[in-house]
Design a protein around this motif. Structure first.
Motif, mmCIF file in Angstrom:
data_model
loop_
_atom_site.group_PDB
_atom_site.id
_atom_site.type_symbol
_atom_site.label_atom_id
_atom_site.label_comp_id
_atom_site.label_asym_id
_atom_site.label_seq_id
_atom_site.Cartn_x
_atom_site.Cartn_y
_atom_site.Cartn_z
ATOM 1 N N TYR A 41 0.821 -1.211 0.000
ATOM 2 C CA TYR A 41 0.000 0.000 0.000
ATOM 3 C C TYR A 41 0.860 1.267 0.000
ATOM 4 O O TYR A 41 2.053 1.231 0.289
ATOM 5 C CB TYR A 41 -0.947 0.014 1.202
ATOM 6 C CG TYR A 41 -0.246 0.029 2.540
ATOM 7 C CD1 TYR A 41 0.127 1.229 3.136
ATOM 8 C CD2 TYR A 41 0.036 -1.149 3.216
ATOM 9 C CE1 TYR A 41 0.766 1.249 4.359
ATOM 10 C CE2 TYR A 41 0.671 -1.137 4.429
ATOM 11 C CZ TYR A 41 1.031 0.069 5.003
ATOM 12 O OH TYR A 41 1.670 0.075 6.213
ATOM 13 N N TYR A 42 0.189 2.370 -0.326
ATOM 14 C CA TYR A 42 0.802 3.687 -0.279
ATOM 15 C C TYR A 42 -0.050 4.564 0.620
ATOM 16 O O TYR A 42 -1.266 4.638 0.460
ATOM 17 C CB TYR A 42 0.893 4.297 -1.690
ATOM 18 C CG TYR A 42 1.516 5.667 -1.693
ATOM 19 C CD1 TYR A 42 2.882 5.827 -1.471
ATOM 20 C CD2 TYR A 42 0.742 6.795 -1.887
ATOM 21 C CE1 TYR A 42 3.455 7.083 -1.461
ATOM 22 C CE2 TYR A 42 1.310 8.058 -1.877
ATOM 23 C CZ TYR A 42 2.660 8.194 -1.651
ATOM 24 O OH TYR A 42 3.223 9.434 -1.625
ATOM 25 N N ASN A 43 0.584 5.213 1.567
ATOM 26 C CA ASN A 43 -0.109 6.094 2.510
ATOM 27 C C ASN A 43 -0.267 7.464 1.852
ATOM 28 O O ASN A 43 0.688 8.234 1.754
ATOM 29 C CB ASN A 43 0.705 6.191 3.804
ATOM 30 C CG ASN A 43 -0.108 6.734 4.943
ATOM 31 O OD1 ASN A 43 -1.253 7.093 4.772
ATOM 32 N ND2 ASN A 43 0.508 6.789 6.105
ATOM 33 N N VAL A 49 -6.473 9.064 7.901
ATOM 34 C CA VAL A 49 -5.652 8.048 7.238
ATOM 35 C C VAL A 49 -6.333 7.595 5.946
ATOM 36 O O VAL A 49 -7.469 7.121 5.963
ATOM 37 C CB VAL A 49 -5.409 6.850 8.170
ATOM 38 C CG1 VAL A 49 -4.653 5.754 7.443
ATOM 39 C CG2 VAL A 49 -4.658 7.291 9.407
ATOM 40 N N ILE A 50 -5.649 7.778 4.852
ATOM 41 C CA ILE A 50 -6.127 7.314 3.539
ATOM 42 C C ILE A 50 -4.991 6.532 2.902
ATOM 43 O O ILE A 50 -3.888 7.048 2.728
ATOM 44 C CB ILE A 50 -6.555 8.480 2.632
ATOM 45 C CG1 ILE A 50 -7.697 9.267 3.280
ATOM 46 C CG2 ILE A 50 -6.963 7.957 1.265
ATOM 47 C CD1 ILE A 50 -8.093 10.504 2.517
ATOM 48 N N LYS A 51 -5.274 5.273 2.562
ATOM 49 C CA LYS A 51 -4.277 4.405 1.944
ATOM 50 C C LYS A 51 -4.867 3.781 0.689
ATOM 51 O O LYS A 51 -6.064 3.538 0.614
ATOM 52 C CB LYS A 51 -3.844 3.294 2.900
ATOM 53 C CG LYS A 51 -3.170 3.794 4.150
ATOM 54 C CD LYS A 51 -2.800 2.665 5.066
ATOM 55 C CE LYS A 51 -2.152 3.208 6.328
ATOM 56 N NZ LYS A 51 -1.779 2.147 7.244
ATOM 57 N N ALA A 52 -4.010 3.515 -0.274
ATOM 58 C CA ALA A 52 -4.420 2.831 -1.503
ATOM 59 C C ALA A 52 -3.381 1.765 -1.802
ATOM 60 O O ALA A 52 -2.203 1.927 -1.507
ATOM 61 C CB ALA A 52 -4.520 3.819 -2.655
ATOM 62 N N GLY A 53 -3.833 0.654 -2.379
ATOM 63 C CA GLY A 53 -2.865 -0.384 -2.703
ATOM 64 C C GLY A 53 -3.484 -1.619 -3.304
ATOM 65 O O GLY A 53 -4.660 -1.633 -3.673
ATOM 66 N N TYR A 54 -2.679 -2.666 -3.377
ATOM 67 C CA TYR A 54 -3.080 -3.961 -3.914
ATOM 68 C C TYR A 54 -3.013 -4.992 -2.810
ATOM 69 O O TYR A 54 -2.133 -4.941 -1.956
ATOM 70 C CB TYR A 54 -2.141 -4.383 -5.049
ATOM 71 C CG TYR A 54 -2.178 -3.461 -6.230
ATOM 72 C CD1 TYR A 54 -3.188 -3.550 -7.169
ATOM 73 C CD2 TYR A 54 -1.194 -2.497 -6.398
ATOM 74 C CE1 TYR A 54 -3.221 -2.696 -8.252
ATOM 75 C CE2 TYR A 54 -1.214 -1.634 -7.481
ATOM 76 C CZ TYR A 54 -2.233 -1.743 -8.404
ATOM 77 O OH TYR A 54 -2.266 -0.900 -9.467
#
Length: 76
Positions: A41-43, A49-54
């Protein structure tokens, strides 16, 4: 049933992170269960807190066939 867990979280100062969780269960009927979850993930933002990822998730169940056949014969 006995549950065994492994958890790991690695993060960098650049906002990248890797989270992994593994669970092993030895069940009362001699079967085994394996669960694996991992996420890269990427913060994006710290507050809120917002994170995006696989992520990747897998489930494996080892069945003791001999024991299962005996159990089915008991039902008949």
């Amino acid at each position: 049933m006995n549950h065994y867990f492994l958890n790991n979280n690695l993060s960098s100062t650049m906002g990248l992170g890797w989270y992994t969780q593994y669970m092993y269960t030895n069940q009362t009927d001699d079967n085994d269960r394996h669960l694996l979850f991992t996420s890269l993930y990427y913060n994006i933002k710290h507050t809120p807190v917002i994170k995006a990822g696989y992520f990747f998730n897998t489930y494996l169940l080892k069945i003791n066939i001999r024991h299962s056949i005996l159990a089915l014969n008991d039902l008949m």
